[in-house]
Design a protein around this motif. Structure first.
Motif, PDB file in Angstrom:
ATOM      1  N   UNK A  27     -33.694  -8.545 -19.667  1.00  0.00           N
ATOM      2  CA  UNK A  27     -32.382  -8.099 -20.070  1.00  0.00           C
ATOM      3  C   UNK A  27     -32.332  -6.603 -20.521  1.00  0.00           C
ATOM      4  N   UNK A  28     -33.364  -6.538 -21.297  1.00  0.00           N
ATOM      5  CA  UNK A  28     -33.390  -4.905 -22.040  1.00  0.00           C
ATOM      6  C   UNK A  28     -33.528  -3.857 -20.783  1.00  0.00           C
ATOM      7  N   UNK A  29     -34.369  -4.261 -19.866  1.00  0.00           N
ATOM      8  CA  UNK A  29     -34.588  -3.168 -18.543  1.00  0.00           C
ATOM      9  C   UNK A  29     -33.389  -3.167 -17.936  1.00  0.00           C
ATOM     10  N   UNK A  30     -32.750  -4.219 -17.541  1.00  0.00           N
ATOM     11  CA  UNK A  30     -31.435  -4.120 -17.038  1.00  0.00           C
ATOM     12  C   UNK A  30     -30.403  -3.231 -17.820  1.00  0.00           C
ATOM     13  N   UNK A  31     -30.141  -3.462 -18.944  1.00  0.00           N
ATOM     14  CA  UNK A  31     -29.239  -2.923 -19.716  1.00  0.00           C
ATOM     15  C   UNK A  31     -29.899  -1.440 -19.876  1.00  0.00           C
ATOM     16  N   UNK A  32     -30.898  -1.031 -19.663  1.00  0.00           N
ATOM     17  CA  UNK A  32     -31.436   0.463 -19.834  1.00  0.00           C
ATOM     18  C   UNK A  32     -30.955   0.855 -18.638  1.00  0.00           C
ATOM     19  N   UNK A  34     -28.347   0.161 -16.696  1.00  0.00           N
ATOM     20  CA  UNK A  34     -27.007   0.341 -16.508  1.00  0.00           C
ATOM     21  C   UNK A  34     -26.654   1.638 -17.377  1.00  0.00           C
ATOM     22  N   UNK A  35     -27.421   1.935 -18.750  1.00  0.00           N
ATOM     23  CA  UNK A  35     -27.049   2.712 -19.571  1.00  0.00           C
ATOM     24  C   UNK A  35     -27.199   3.967 -18.779  1.00  0.00           C
ATOM     25  N   UNK A  36     -28.353   4.381 -17.857  1.00  0.00           N
ATOM     26  CA  UNK A  36     -28.603   5.336 -17.115  1.00  0.00           C
ATOM     27  C   UNK A  36     -27.606   5.596 -15.895  1.00  0.00           C
ATOM     28  N   UNK A  37     -27.242   4.492 -15.464  1.00  0.00           N
ATOM     29  CA  UNK A  37     -26.289   4.448 -14.377  1.00  0.00           C
ATOM     30  C   UNK A  37     -25.350   3.334 -14.427  1.00  0.00           C
TER      31      UNK A  37
END
Length: 56
Positions: A27-32, A34-37
């Motif tokens: 979850x943390x990796x996927x949210x990061x 999405x934050x970038x793109x």
């Protein structure tokens, strides 16, 4: 396939608290990402077959 889930902040905290470490990391990796793109394009699959390129 895509879907949307909206959680209130308290609900999100409860869901995260119930997750195992691997799920929290994912979850943390996927949210990061999405934050970038925030509007990622779908990944295009490319198959190379004997001098031809097929895009799925």
């Amino acid at each position: 396939m895509s879907y949307g889930v909206v959680l209130a902040p308290d609900d999100a905290q409860a869901v995260l608290a119930a997750m195992d470490d691997k799920s929290k990391r994912i979850v943390r990796e996927n949210l990061n990402k999405l934050a970038d793109n925030p509007y990622p394009r779908p990944v295009q699959k490319v198959a190379i077959e004997e001098n031809h390129v097929r895009r799925d």
